[in-house]
Design a protein around this motif. Structure first.
Motif, short mmCIF file in Angstrom:
data_model
loop_
_atom_site.label_atom_id
_atom_site.label_comp_id
_atom_site.label_asym_id
_atom_site.label_seq_id
_atom_site.Cartn_x
_atom_site.Cartn_y
_atom_site.Cartn_z
N ALA A 16 0.80 -1.22 0.00
CA ALA A 16 0.00 0.00 0.00
C ALA A 16 0.83 1.27 0.00
CB ALA A 16 -0.93 0.00 1.21
N THR A 17 2.07 1.20 0.44
CA THR A 17 2.91 2.39 0.52
C THR A 17 3.99 2.36 -0.56
OG1 THR A 17 4.55 1.43 2.02
CG2 THR A 17 2.59 2.44 3.03
N LYS A 18 4.54 3.51 -0.84
CA LYS A 18 5.59 3.59 -1.84
C LYS A 18 6.80 2.73 -1.47
CE LYS A 18 8.24 6.86 -4.59
NZ LYS A 18 8.46 8.26 -4.92
N PRO A 19 7.26 2.75 -0.22
CA PRO A 19 8.39 1.87 0.14
C PRO A 19 8.07 0.38 -0.06
CG PRO A 19 8.15 3.59 1.78
CD PRO A 19 6.95 3.68 0.87
N ASP A 20 6.83 -0.01 0.22
CA ASP A 20 6.43 -1.41 0.01
C ASP A 20 6.49 -1.76 -1.48
OD1 ASP A 20 5.95 -1.91 2.70
OD2 ASP A 20 3.80 -1.48 2.55
N ARG A 21 5.94 -0.89 -2.32
CA ARG A 21 5.94 -1.14 -3.76
C ARG A 21 7.36 -1.17 -4.31
NH1 ARG A 21 1.66 2.46 -3.07
NH2 ARG A 21 2.91 4.19 -3.87
N GLN A 22 8.21 -0.32 -3.79
CA GLN A 22 9.60 -0.30 -4.23
C GLN A 22 10.32 -1.59 -3.85
OE1 GLN A 22 10.59 3.34 -2.26
NE2 GLN A 22 10.47 4.53 -4.15
N ALA A 23 10.04 -2.07 -2.67
CA ALA A 23 10.67 -3.31 -2.21
C ALA A 23 10.24 -4.48 -3.08
CB ALA A 23 10.31 -3.58 -0.75
N VAL A 24 8.97 -4.55 -3.39
CA VAL A 24 8.45 -5.63 -4.24
C VAL A 24 9.06 -5.53 -5.63
CG1 VAL A 24 6.38 -6.56 -5.35
CG2 VAL A 24 6.30 -5.89 -2.94
N CYS A 25 9.10 -4.35 -6.16
CA CYS A 25 9.66 -4.13 -7.50
C CYS A 25 11.11 -4.58 -7.55
CB CYS A 25 9.57 -2.64 -7.84
SG CYS A 25 10.33 -2.18 -9.42
N GLY A 26 11.91 -4.16 -6.58
CA GLY A 26 13.32 -4.52 -6.56
C GLY A 26 13.54 -6.02 -6.49
N CYS A 27 12.75 -6.68 -5.69
CA CYS A 27 12.86 -8.13 -5.56
C CYS A 27 12.54 -8.81 -6.88
CB CYS A 27 11.93 -8.62 -4.46
SG CYS A 27 12.00 -10.39 -4.20
N ILE A 28 11.47 -8.43 -7.47
CA ILE A 28 11.05 -9.05 -8.73
C ILE A 28 12.03 -8.75 -9.86
CG2 ILE A 28 9.29 -9.03 -10.53
CD1 ILE A 28 7.28 -8.53 -8.28
N LYS A 29 12.45 -7.51 -9.94
CA LYS A 29 13.36 -7.11 -11.00
C LYS A 29 14.66 -7.90 -10.96
CE LYS A 29 15.76 -3.15 -12.93
NZ LYS A 29 16.02 -1.72 -12.80
N SER A 30 15.17 -8.12 -9.77
CA SER A 30 16.45 -8.81 -9.65
C SER A 30 16.34 -10.32 -9.86
CB SER A 30 17.09 -8.51 -8.30
OG SER A 30 16.34 -9.08 -7.25
N LEU A 31 15.21 -10.90 -9.57
CA LEU A 31 15.09 -12.35 -9.64
C LEU A 31 14.35 -12.91 -10.86
CD1 LEU A 31 14.47 -13.07 -5.87
CD2 LEU A 31 16.59 -13.30 -7.17
N ALA A 32 13.50 -12.12 -11.46
CA ALA A 32 12.70 -12.61 -12.59
C ALA A 32 13.53 -13.25 -13.70
CB ALA A 32 11.82 -11.50 -13.14
N PRO A 33 14.57 -12.59 -14.17
CA PRO A 33 15.34 -13.19 -15.26
C PRO A 33 16.01 -14.51 -14.87
CG PRO A 33 15.87 -10.86 -15.01
CD PRO A 33 15.05 -11.27 -13.82
N SER A 34 16.47 -14.60 -13.65
CA SER A 34 17.21 -15.80 -13.24
C SER A 34 16.31 -17.02 -13.03
CB SER A 34 18.02 -15.51 -11.98
OG SER A 34 17.17 -15.21 -10.91
#
Length: 118
Positions: free
Chosen positions: A69-87
């Motif tokens: 719900a918050t910007k820091p939460d969305r940023q955390a989710v984004c960073g996790c997905i971005k770094s792991l999706a390709p691998s």
């Protein structure tokens, strides 16, 4: 305990949920990668192109979207997905289609080059 490969897969699915809605550095209290992984784990087969979208996948995506719900939460989710999706072998087009298949509305699309800090 889940293996490193399984952890990567879960984070990948998170991308779908909060994909591009995230940006900026992670703040205290933000959603952890472990939380993201557990939410999206049922989506792994679909994201790799080897299975249908399970009801439990959409439940996880919807719950994760609500939790971010918050910007820091969305940023955390984004960073996790971005770094792991390709691998983990997640296909960008399937990541983006999962959001619609689960009835989640996001103003952004996943991209390997998305900026999670905005």
């Amino acid at each position: 305990m889940a293996g490193f490969g399984e952890v990567k897969v879960v984070c990948l699915v998170v991308i779908v949920v909060v994909a591009v809605a995230a940006t900026a550095p992670q703040a205290e209290g933000a959603i952890s990668c472990g939380q993201v992984m557990s939410s999206v784990a049922p989506c792994l087969a679909y994201l790799r192109g080897s299975g249908p979208v399970a009801a439990s996948c959409c439940d996880g995506v919807k719950n994760l979207n609500k939790a971010a719900a918050t910007k820091p939460d969305r940023q955390a989710v984004c960073g996790c997905i971005k770094s792991l999706a390709p691998s983990v072998g997640a296909k960008p087009d399937l990541i983006n289609s999962l959001i619609g298949k689960c009835g989640v509305a996001l103003p952004y699309r996943y991209s390997p080059s998305m900026d999670c800090s905005k």
